[in-house]
Design a protein around this motif. Structure first.
Motif: not given
Ligand SMILES: O=c1ccn([C@H]2C[C@H](O)[C@@H](COP(=O)(O)O)O2)c(=O)[nH]1
Length: 497
Positions: A288-297, A309-313
Protein backbone atom coordinates in the motif's frame (compact mmCIF):
# COMPACT_ATOMS: atom_id res chain seq x y z
CA UNK A 1 37.59 -36.05 9.51
CA UNK A 2 38.90 -33.86 6.76
CA UNK A 3 42.56 -33.66 6.01
CA UNK A 4 44.13 -30.69 7.80
CA UNK A 5 44.52 -27.82 5.38
CA UNK A 6 47.81 -26.03 4.89
CA UNK A 7 47.66 -22.75 6.81
CA UNK A 8 46.72 -19.90 4.49
CA UNK A 9 49.57 -17.89 3.05
CA UNK A 10 47.92 -14.54 3.78
CA UNK A 11 45.82 -13.81 6.81
CA UNK A 12 44.20 -10.44 7.35
CA UNK A 13 44.55 -9.12 10.92
CA UNK A 14 41.91 -6.46 11.60
CA UNK A 15 43.41 -4.09 14.20
CA UNK A 16 40.70 -1.44 13.94
CA UNK A 17 36.91 -2.05 13.86
CA UNK A 18 37.47 -5.85 13.74
CA UNK A 19 33.82 -6.76 14.15
CA UNK A 20 32.82 -4.69 11.14
CA UNK A 21 35.02 -6.59 8.70
CA UNK A 22 34.82 -9.90 6.87
CA UNK A 23 38.36 -11.24 6.71
CA UNK A 24 39.75 -13.70 4.21
CA UNK A 25 43.00 -15.16 2.91
CA UNK A 26 43.53 -13.26 -0.35
CA UNK A 27 45.32 -10.08 -1.37
CA UNK A 28 42.39 -7.92 -2.43
CA UNK A 29 40.59 -5.54 -0.07
CA UNK A 30 36.99 -4.77 -1.05
CA UNK A 31 35.43 -1.51 0.04
CA UNK A 32 31.67 -1.82 -0.41
CA UNK A 33 30.71 1.73 0.55
CA UNK A 34 27.08 1.57 1.68
CA UNK A 35 26.33 -1.78 0.02
CA UNK A 36 25.82 -4.69 2.41
CA UNK A 37 29.15 -6.55 2.51
CA UNK A 38 27.60 -10.02 2.71
CA UNK A 39 26.12 -9.54 -0.76
CA UNK A 40 29.72 -9.58 -2.07
CA UNK A 41 31.10 -12.20 0.31
CA UNK A 42 28.56 -14.83 -0.67
CA UNK A 43 29.79 -14.72 -4.27
CA UNK A 44 33.45 -15.17 -3.47
CA UNK A 45 35.65 -17.88 -1.98
CA UNK A 46 37.43 -16.87 1.22
CA UNK A 47 40.83 -17.27 -0.51
CA UNK A 48 39.86 -14.68 -3.09
CA UNK A 49 39.69 -11.63 -0.84
CA UNK A 50 41.73 -10.18 2.03
CA UNK A 51 38.95 -8.19 3.65
CA UNK A 52 35.49 -6.79 2.90
CA UNK A 53 34.26 -3.70 4.71
CA UNK A 54 31.93 -0.72 4.37
CA UNK A 55 33.09 2.87 4.12
CA UNK A 56 30.31 5.21 5.16
CA UNK A 57 32.18 8.44 5.72
CA UNK A 58 35.39 9.96 4.37
CA UNK A 59 36.06 12.13 7.40
CA UNK A 60 35.64 9.25 9.85
CA UNK A 61 36.22 6.02 7.95
CA UNK A 62 39.32 6.46 5.82
CA UNK A 63 41.77 6.71 8.69
CA UNK A 64 40.96 3.35 10.36
CA UNK A 65 40.77 1.76 6.91
CA UNK A 66 44.27 2.92 5.97
CA UNK A 67 45.59 1.93 9.41
CA UNK A 68 44.36 -1.60 8.75
CA UNK A 69 45.92 -1.72 5.28
CA UNK A 70 49.27 -0.58 6.70
CA UNK A 71 49.01 -3.33 9.32
CA UNK A 72 48.35 -5.85 6.50
CA UNK A 73 50.95 -5.11 3.78
CA UNK A 74 50.07 -8.34 1.96
CA UNK A 75 47.02 -6.48 0.61
CA UNK A 76 48.12 -5.40 -2.87
CA UNK A 77 44.76 -4.83 -4.60
CA UNK A 78 41.77 -2.70 -3.72
CA UNK A 79 38.30 -2.62 -5.26
CA UNK A 80 36.05 0.31 -4.38
CA UNK A 81 32.35 -0.28 -4.98
CA UNK A 82 30.33 2.84 -5.64
CA UNK A 83 26.84 1.53 -6.29
CA UNK A 84 24.24 3.47 -4.34
CA UNK A 85 22.83 6.94 -3.91
CA UNK A 86 24.24 6.97 -0.39
CA UNK A 87 27.72 6.43 -1.82
CA UNK A 88 27.28 9.40 -4.09
CA UNK A 89 25.96 11.49 -1.21
CA UNK A 90 28.76 10.62 1.20
CA UNK A 91 31.54 10.69 -1.42
CA UNK A 92 33.50 8.25 0.76
CA UNK A 93 34.53 5.93 -2.10
CA UNK A 94 35.48 8.86 -4.31
CA UNK A 95 37.66 10.30 -1.56
CA UNK A 96 39.38 6.96 -0.95
CA UNK A 97 40.16 6.63 -4.65
CA UNK A 98 41.52 10.19 -4.63
CA UNK A 99 43.86 9.24 -1.79
CA UNK A 100 45.43 6.65 -4.07
CA UNK A 101 45.30 8.73 -7.27
CA UNK A 102 46.02 12.25 -6.00
CA UNK A 103 47.64 11.81 -2.59
CA UNK A 104 47.34 13.88 0.56
CA UNK A 105 48.62 17.09 2.12
CA UNK A 106 49.37 18.25 5.65
CA UNK A 107 46.54 20.45 6.92
CA UNK A 108 43.98 20.98 9.64
CA UNK A 109 40.70 19.19 10.27
CA UNK A 110 37.46 21.09 10.82
CA UNK A 111 38.13 21.02 14.53
CA UNK A 112 41.56 22.57 14.07
CA UNK A 113 43.50 19.33 14.62
CA UNK A 114 46.60 18.65 12.54
CA UNK A 115 45.71 15.97 9.99
CA UNK A 116 46.62 14.62 6.58
CA UNK A 117 43.96 15.88 4.18
CA UNK A 118 43.15 13.78 1.11
CA UNK A 119 43.63 15.75 -2.14
CA UNK A 120 39.98 15.43 -3.10
CA UNK A 121 36.87 17.57 -3.51
CA UNK A 122 35.36 15.34 -0.77
CA UNK A 123 36.76 16.15 2.67
CA UNK A 124 38.71 13.19 4.02
CA UNK A 125 41.03 13.09 7.03
CA UNK A 126 43.86 10.76 7.92
CA UNK A 127 45.25 10.73 11.48
CA UNK A 128 48.48 12.70 11.72
CA UNK A 129 49.92 9.94 13.94
CA UNK A 130 50.32 7.81 10.79
CA UNK A 131 53.77 8.32 9.22
CA UNK A 132 53.47 10.26 5.95
CA UNK A 133 56.18 8.22 4.25
CA UNK A 134 54.39 5.00 5.07
CA UNK A 135 51.16 6.44 3.65
CA UNK A 136 53.03 7.36 0.49
CA UNK A 137 54.48 3.87 0.19
CA UNK A 138 51.00 2.40 0.69
CA UNK A 139 49.66 4.58 -2.15
CA UNK A 140 52.38 3.36 -4.51
CA UNK A 141 51.97 -0.29 -3.56
CA UNK A 142 48.29 -0.97 -4.09
CA UNK A 143 46.48 -1.37 -7.40
CA UNK A 144 43.07 0.25 -7.17
CA UNK A 145 39.96 -0.41 -9.27
CA UNK A 146 36.50 1.13 -9.21
CA UNK A 147 33.34 -0.91 -9.54
CA UNK A 148 29.77 0.24 -10.12
CA UNK A 149 27.94 -2.99 -9.30
CA UNK A 150 28.20 -6.12 -7.18
CA UNK A 151 28.83 -8.16 -10.34
CA UNK A 152 31.67 -5.93 -11.49
CA UNK A 153 33.23 -6.07 -8.03
CA UNK A 154 33.14 -9.86 -7.98
CA UNK A 155 34.64 -10.14 -11.48
CA UNK A 156 37.46 -7.71 -10.65
CA UNK A 157 38.32 -9.54 -7.44
CA UNK A 158 38.36 -12.88 -9.27
CA UNK A 159 40.64 -11.47 -11.97
CA UNK A 160 43.12 -10.24 -9.34
CA UNK A 161 43.01 -13.69 -7.75
CA UNK A 162 44.03 -15.27 -11.05
CA UNK A 163 47.37 -13.51 -10.82
CA UNK A 164 50.36 -15.06 -9.05
CA UNK A 165 50.64 -14.09 -5.36
CA UNK A 166 52.55 -10.82 -4.94
CA UNK A 167 55.05 -10.11 -2.14
CA UNK A 168 53.99 -7.89 0.77
CA UNK A 169 55.02 -4.27 0.16
CA UNK A 170 56.63 -3.80 3.57
CA UNK A 171 56.55 -4.61 7.27
CA UNK A 172 53.23 -4.66 9.10
CA UNK A 173 53.02 -1.41 11.08
CA UNK A 174 50.62 0.15 13.58
CA UNK A 175 50.56 3.72 14.85
CA UNK A 176 49.17 5.13 18.14
CA UNK A 177 45.51 6.23 18.32
CA UNK A 178 44.68 9.36 20.33
CA UNK A 179 41.56 9.06 22.49
CA UNK A 180 39.29 12.04 23.10
CA UNK A 181 37.37 11.89 26.36
CA UNK A 182 34.30 14.01 27.06
CA UNK A 183 33.56 15.68 30.39
CA UNK A 184 30.02 14.99 31.53
CA UNK A 185 27.60 16.91 33.70
CA UNK A 186 24.96 15.12 35.74
CA UNK A 187 21.49 14.90 34.19
CA UNK A 188 18.55 12.66 33.54
CA UNK A 189 18.98 9.84 31.05
CA UNK A 190 15.40 9.26 29.87
CA UNK A 191 13.06 11.74 28.22
CA UNK A 192 14.30 15.10 26.93
CA UNK A 193 12.44 17.88 25.20
CA UNK A 194 14.40 20.27 23.01
CA UNK A 195 12.76 23.00 20.99
CA UNK A 196 14.08 25.33 18.35
CA UNK A 197 12.84 27.51 15.51
CA UNK A 198 14.75 25.68 12.79
CA UNK A 199 16.52 22.38 12.26
CA UNK A 200 20.04 23.85 12.37
CA UNK A 201 19.64 25.56 15.73
CA UNK A 202 17.67 22.70 17.25
CA UNK A 203 20.50 20.40 16.16
CA UNK A 204 23.10 22.42 18.07
CA UNK A 205 20.93 22.31 21.21
CA UNK A 206 20.46 18.55 20.83
CA UNK A 207 24.20 17.97 20.46
CA UNK A 208 24.88 20.12 23.50
CA UNK A 209 22.39 18.15 25.60
CA UNK A 210 23.80 14.77 24.61
CA UNK A 211 27.41 15.84 24.81
CA UNK A 212 27.03 17.36 28.27
CA UNK A 213 24.76 14.79 29.92
CA UNK A 214 24.68 11.65 27.75
CA UNK A 215 25.81 8.24 28.94
CA UNK A 216 28.96 6.82 27.32
CA UNK A 217 28.44 3.27 26.13
CA UNK A 218 30.03 0.80 23.77
CA UNK A 219 28.35 0.75 20.35
CA UNK A 220 27.71 -2.34 18.28
CA UNK A 221 30.45 -1.06 15.96
CA UNK A 222 33.76 -1.35 17.81
CA UNK A 223 33.67 2.07 19.35
CA UNK A 224 31.83 4.20 21.86
CA UNK A 225 28.95 6.60 21.70
CA UNK A 226 27.37 9.06 24.06
CA UNK A 227 23.60 8.76 24.26
CA UNK A 228 20.34 9.87 25.79
CA UNK A 229 17.20 7.80 25.61
CA UNK A 230 13.99 9.27 24.19
CA UNK A 231 14.99 12.68 23.02
CA UNK A 232 12.15 14.69 21.55
CA UNK A 233 13.06 17.55 19.24
CA UNK A 234 10.37 20.09 18.36
CA UNK A 235 11.17 22.27 15.36
CA UNK A 236 8.59 25.05 15.16
CA UNK A 237 9.37 27.21 12.13
CA UNK A 238 11.59 25.52 9.57
CA UNK A 239 11.06 27.50 6.34
CA UNK A 240 9.78 25.68 3.22
CA UNK A 241 13.12 26.10 1.43
CA UNK A 242 15.07 25.05 4.55
CA UNK A 243 17.36 27.19 6.65
CA UNK A 244 21.07 26.68 6.02
CA UNK A 245 23.25 28.85 8.27
CA UNK A 246 26.01 31.00 6.78
CA UNK A 247 28.64 29.76 6.95
CA UNK A 248 26.95 26.38 6.87
CA UNK A 249 27.86 24.43 10.01
CA UNK A 250 25.49 21.55 9.16
CA UNK A 251 26.98 18.27 7.87
CA UNK A 252 24.79 18.57 4.74
CA UNK A 253 24.05 21.13 2.06
CA UNK A 254 21.20 21.88 -0.34
CA UNK A 255 22.43 19.53 -3.05
CA UNK A 256 22.59 16.63 -0.58
CA UNK A 257 19.09 17.32 0.73
CA UNK A 258 17.58 17.38 -2.75
CA UNK A 259 18.86 13.84 -3.31
CA UNK A 260 17.95 12.70 0.20
CA UNK A 261 14.32 13.88 0.08
CA UNK A 262 13.61 11.44 -2.72
CA UNK A 263 14.72 8.59 -0.45
CA UNK A 264 11.83 9.48 1.86
CA UNK A 265 9.19 10.58 -0.62
CA UNK A 266 9.71 8.28 -3.60
CA UNK A 267 9.29 4.57 -4.05
CA UNK A 268 12.25 2.52 -5.21
CA UNK A 269 12.50 -1.11 -6.26
CA UNK A 270 14.23 -3.69 -4.10
CA UNK A 271 17.95 -3.75 -4.94
CA UNK A 272 20.37 -6.37 -3.72
CA UNK A 273 22.87 -4.95 -1.24
CA UNK A 274 20.57 -2.04 -0.29
CA UNK A 275 18.82 -2.76 3.01
CA UNK A 276 15.83 -0.47 2.62
CA UNK A 277 14.81 3.00 1.62
CA UNK A 278 12.25 4.91 3.60
CA UNK A 279 10.35 5.81 0.42
CA UNK A 280 10.06 2.13 -0.44
CA UNK A 281 8.74 1.28 3.03
CA UNK A 282 6.18 4.09 2.83
CA UNK A 283 5.08 3.68 -0.76
CA UNK A 284 5.04 -0.03 -1.56
CA UNK A 285 6.67 -2.41 0.95
CA UNK A 286 3.41 -3.38 2.64
CA UNK A 287 1.47 -3.44 -0.64
CA UNK A 288 0.00 0.00 0.00
CA UNK A 289 1.04 3.60 -0.48
CA UNK A 290 0.90 4.80 3.12
CA UNK A 291 1.52 8.46 2.24
CA UNK A 292 -1.55 8.42 -0.01
CA UNK A 293 -3.46 6.62 2.75
CA UNK A 294 -2.89 9.35 5.34
CA UNK A 295 -3.66 12.11 2.85
CA UNK A 296 -7.00 10.44 2.07
CA UNK A 297 -7.62 9.73 5.76
CA UNK A 298 -7.20 13.37 6.80
CA UNK A 299 -9.23 14.73 3.90
CA UNK A 300 -12.06 12.40 4.96
CA UNK A 301 -11.67 13.06 8.67
CA UNK A 302 -9.52 16.10 9.39
CA UNK A 303 -9.58 15.48 13.17
CA UNK A 304 -8.42 11.87 12.81
CA UNK A 305 -5.85 10.71 15.37
CA UNK A 306 -5.03 7.77 13.13
CA UNK A 307 -2.83 9.41 10.50
CA UNK A 308 -0.26 6.66 11.00
CA UNK A 309 2.50 5.36 8.73
CA UNK A 310 4.61 2.39 9.74
CA UNK A 311 8.07 1.56 8.39
CA UNK A 312 8.85 -1.31 10.74
CA UNK A 313 8.23 -4.78 9.38
CA UNK A 314 8.01 -7.56 11.99
CA UNK A 315 10.43 -9.48 9.75
CA UNK A 316 13.06 -6.82 10.46
CA UNK A 317 14.02 -8.77 13.58
CA UNK A 318 15.23 -11.60 11.39
CA UNK A 319 17.94 -9.56 9.61
CA UNK A 320 20.52 -6.95 10.52
CA UNK A 321 20.22 -3.40 9.30
CA UNK A 322 16.61 -2.63 10.11
CA UNK A 323 15.16 0.82 9.39
CA UNK A 324 16.00 3.50 11.95
CA UNK A 325 12.87 5.50 11.14
CA UNK A 326 9.99 3.37 12.37
CA UNK A 327 6.80 5.31 12.66
CA UNK A 328 5.30 8.57 11.44
CA UNK A 329 2.17 10.31 12.67
CA UNK A 330 0.44 13.32 11.18
CA UNK A 331 -2.15 15.33 13.07
CA UNK A 332 -4.23 18.44 12.43
CA UNK A 333 -4.99 20.77 15.35
CA UNK A 334 -6.14 24.39 14.98
CA UNK A 335 -5.77 24.14 11.21
CA UNK A 336 -2.06 23.27 11.45
CA UNK A 337 -0.53 20.00 10.38
CA UNK A 338 2.18 18.58 12.63
CA UNK A 339 4.29 15.54 11.86
CA UNK A 340 5.84 13.30 14.50
CA UNK A 341 8.45 10.67 13.66
CA UNK A 342 9.82 7.93 15.89
CA UNK A 343 13.34 6.66 15.30
CA UNK A 344 14.63 3.61 17.17
CA UNK A 345 18.25 4.68 16.80
CA UNK A 346 19.52 8.04 15.62
CA UNK A 347 23.01 9.32 14.90
CA UNK A 348 22.30 12.87 16.02
CA UNK A 349 25.51 14.32 14.61
CA UNK A 350 25.73 12.82 11.15
CA UNK A 351 22.16 11.75 10.33
CA UNK A 352 19.59 13.78 12.26
CA UNK A 353 19.73 16.98 10.16
CA UNK A 354 19.07 14.99 6.97
CA UNK A 355 16.41 12.87 8.69
CA UNK A 356 14.70 16.04 9.95
CA UNK A 357 14.79 17.83 6.58
CA UNK A 358 13.54 14.74 4.77
CA UNK A 359 10.65 14.42 7.22
CA UNK A 360 9.90 18.13 6.89
CA UNK A 361 9.66 17.63 3.12
CA UNK A 362 7.23 14.76 3.69
CA UNK A 363 5.15 16.97 6.01
CA UNK A 364 5.09 19.70 3.34
CA UNK A 365 4.13 17.16 0.67
CA UNK A 366 1.18 15.92 2.74
CA UNK A 367 0.04 19.47 3.53
CA UNK A 368 0.23 20.48 -0.14
CA UNK A 369 -1.57 17.35 -1.35
CA UNK A 370 -4.41 17.98 1.12
CA UNK A 371 -4.63 21.61 -0.08
CA UNK A 372 -4.71 20.52 -3.75
CA UNK A 373 -7.37 17.90 -3.28
CA UNK A 374 -9.69 19.42 -0.67
CA UNK A 375 -10.96 22.62 0.92
CA UNK A 376 -8.43 22.42 3.74
CA UNK A 377 -5.70 25.01 3.47
CA UNK A 378 -3.64 23.93 6.48
CA UNK A 379 -0.59 25.72 7.83
CA UNK A 380 2.63 23.89 8.61
CA UNK A 381 2.78 22.97 12.29
CA UNK A 382 5.88 21.75 14.07
CA UNK A 383 8.05 18.85 13.04
CA UNK A 384 8.70 16.55 15.99
CA UNK A 385 11.21 13.74 16.10
CA UNK A 386 11.43 11.26 18.94
CA UNK A 387 14.75 9.45 18.94
CA UNK A 388 14.97 6.48 21.28
CA UNK A 389 18.73 6.09 21.21
CA UNK A 390 19.89 9.63 20.49
CA UNK A 391 23.63 9.20 20.17
CA UNK A 392 26.89 10.77 19.05
CA UNK A 393 29.75 8.48 17.95
CA UNK A 394 33.17 8.95 19.58
CA UNK A 395 34.88 9.71 16.28
CA UNK A 396 32.79 12.88 15.99
CA UNK A 397 33.09 14.11 19.59
CA UNK A 398 35.81 16.57 18.69
CA UNK A 399 33.72 18.07 15.89
CA UNK A 400 30.75 18.34 18.24
CA UNK A 401 32.83 20.10 20.91
CA UNK A 402 34.04 22.61 18.36
CA UNK A 403 30.54 23.20 17.05
CA UNK A 404 29.14 23.72 20.54
CA UNK A 405 32.01 26.12 21.37
CA UNK A 406 31.29 28.16 18.22
CA UNK A 407 27.50 28.10 18.02
CA UNK A 408 25.71 27.08 21.21
CA UNK A 409 25.96 30.25 23.26
CA UNK A 410 24.79 32.49 20.45
CA UNK A 411 21.79 30.25 19.78
CA UNK A 412 20.76 29.78 23.41
CA UNK A 413 21.09 33.51 24.07
CA UNK A 414 18.57 34.52 21.40
CA UNK A 415 15.99 35.20 24.10
CA UNK A 416 12.44 36.09 23.23
CA UNK A 417 11.26 35.86 26.86
CA UNK A 418 8.40 33.71 25.72
CA UNK A 419 7.38 31.04 28.21
CA UNK A 420 4.43 28.78 27.35
CA UNK A 421 3.80 28.62 31.12
CA UNK A 422 2.86 32.31 31.01
CA UNK A 423 3.94 35.56 32.67
CA UNK A 424 4.05 36.52 36.34
CA UNK A 425 3.14 39.99 37.65
CA UNK A 426 4.54 40.76 41.11
CA UNK A 427 3.25 43.40 43.54
CA UNK A 428 3.14 44.10 47.26
CA UNK A 429 -0.37 44.45 48.66
CA UNK A 430 -1.47 44.74 52.27
CA UNK A 431 1.83 43.43 53.65
CA UNK A 432 1.95 40.43 51.30
CA UNK A 433 3.76 39.58 48.09
CA UNK A 434 1.06 38.96 45.45
CA UNK A 435 1.84 37.20 42.17
CA UNK A 436 -0.60 36.89 39.29
CA UNK A 437 0.07 34.33 36.59
CA UNK A 438 -1.24 35.28 33.14
CA UNK A 439 -1.50 33.49 29.79
CA UNK A 440 1.46 34.24 27.50
CA UNK A 441 -0.74 35.64 24.69
CA UNK A 442 -3.71 37.76 25.80
CA UNK A 443 -2.49 38.19 29.37
CA UNK A 444 -5.59 36.81 31.11
CA UNK A 445 -5.06 36.05 34.79
CA UNK A 446 -5.11 32.30 35.41
CA UNK A 447 -3.71 31.93 38.94
CA UNK A 448 -2.70 33.96 42.00
CA UNK A 449 -0.07 33.25 44.65
CA UNK A 450 0.32 35.20 47.92
CA UNK A 451 2.70 35.03 50.86
CA UNK A 452 5.76 36.50 52.50
CA UNK A 453 8.27 33.75 52.04
CA UNK A 454 9.90 33.84 48.54
CA UNK A 455 11.09 30.23 48.65
CA UNK A 456 7.63 28.95 49.60
CA UNK A 457 6.07 30.92 46.72
CA UNK A 458 8.67 29.66 44.23
CA UNK A 459 7.90 26.10 45.31
CA UNK A 460 4.16 26.69 44.83
CA UNK A 461 4.73 28.08 41.34
CA UNK A 462 6.98 25.16 40.38
CA UNK A 463 4.45 22.68 41.74
CA UNK A 464 1.63 24.22 39.73
CA UNK A 465 3.65 24.87 36.54
CA UNK A 466 6.55 22.41 36.50
CA UNK A 467 7.29 23.11 32.80
CA UNK A 468 8.22 26.74 33.51
CA UNK A 469 11.48 27.47 31.73
CA UNK A 470 14.58 27.40 34.00
CA UNK A 471 15.72 30.93 33.28
CA UNK A 472 12.23 32.25 34.01
CA UNK A 473 12.06 30.63 37.44
CA UNK A 474 15.54 32.02 38.19
CA UNK A 475 14.33 35.48 37.29
CA UNK A 476 11.24 35.06 39.50
CA UNK A 477 13.44 33.99 42.40
CA UNK A 478 15.46 37.21 42.12
CA UNK A 479 12.36 39.40 41.84
CA UNK A 480 10.64 37.72 44.80
CA UNK A 481 13.72 38.24 46.96
CA UNK A 482 13.72 41.93 45.96
CA UNK A 483 10.00 42.18 46.82
CA UNK A 484 10.70 40.51 50.17
CA UNK A 485 13.53 42.97 50.95
CA UNK A 486 11.23 45.92 50.10
CA UNK A 487 8.52 44.46 52.29
CA UNK A 488 10.93 44.11 55.23
CA UNK A 489 12.48 47.55 54.70
CA UNK A 490 9.08 49.13 54.20
CA UNK A 491 9.99 50.38 50.75
CA UNK A 492 7.90 50.43 47.57
CA UNK A 493 8.54 47.50 45.16
CA UNK A 494 8.25 47.82 41.41
CA UNK A 495 8.91 44.72 39.27
CA UNK A 496 12.03 44.84 37.10
CA UNK A 497 13.38 47.98 38.78
O1 LIG B 1 18.07 7.37 8.81
C1 LIG B 1 18.97 6.97 9.56
C2 LIG B 1 19.67 5.78 9.32
C3 LIG B 1 20.66 5.41 10.21
N1 LIG B 1 20.94 6.15 11.30
C4 LIG B 1 22.01 5.76 12.25
C5 LIG B 1 21.55 5.28 13.60
C6 LIG B 1 22.67 4.35 14.00
O2 LIG B 1 23.76 5.11 14.47
C7 LIG B 1 23.07 3.70 12.69
C8 LIG B 1 22.29 2.42 12.39
O3 LIG B 1 22.81 1.37 13.13
P1 LIG B 1 21.92 0.12 13.61
O4 LIG B 1 20.99 0.65 14.69
O5 LIG B 1 21.16 -0.35 12.41
O6 LIG B 1 22.93 -0.85 14.14
O7 LIG B 1 22.74 4.67 11.69
C9 LIG B 1 20.25 7.32 11.54
O8 LIG B 1 20.49 8.03 12.52
N2 LIG B 1 19.27 7.69 10.66
Amino acid sequence: MSIAQASPRFQYIPHYKPNQLLCGYGQTAIITGWTVKQSIAKRLEIEEYAVIGNLYSATRGISPLLRNLIANPHVRFLVILNATKEDRNSGSGECLRDFFMKGFTLGKSDTGRDAWIVNSPVTGYIDIEIDGEVLEKLRQSIEVRDARSIEETVQTVKSFYQRQPVEAWGEALTFPVLETMPSILPGTRYGHRIEGKNIAETWVKILHRIKTTGTIRPTGYDGKWQELIDLMAVVTDEPADFYFPEPNYLPIDRAFIEEYISQILDDSPYTEGVKYTYGQRLRSWFGRDQIEQVIAKLIGEIDAASGVMSLWDVKDHEKGGSPCLNHIWVRVVDNELSLTAVLRSNDMFAAWPANAMGLRALQQHIRDAIADRSEYNLTMGPLITLSQSAHIYDDTWENVDKLIANQYERIINQRDFYDPSGNFLIEIEAGQIVIQQTTPGSGEVVACYTGKNPLKIIREICTASPAIIPEHIGYLGIELQKAYDCLKGDRAYIQDR
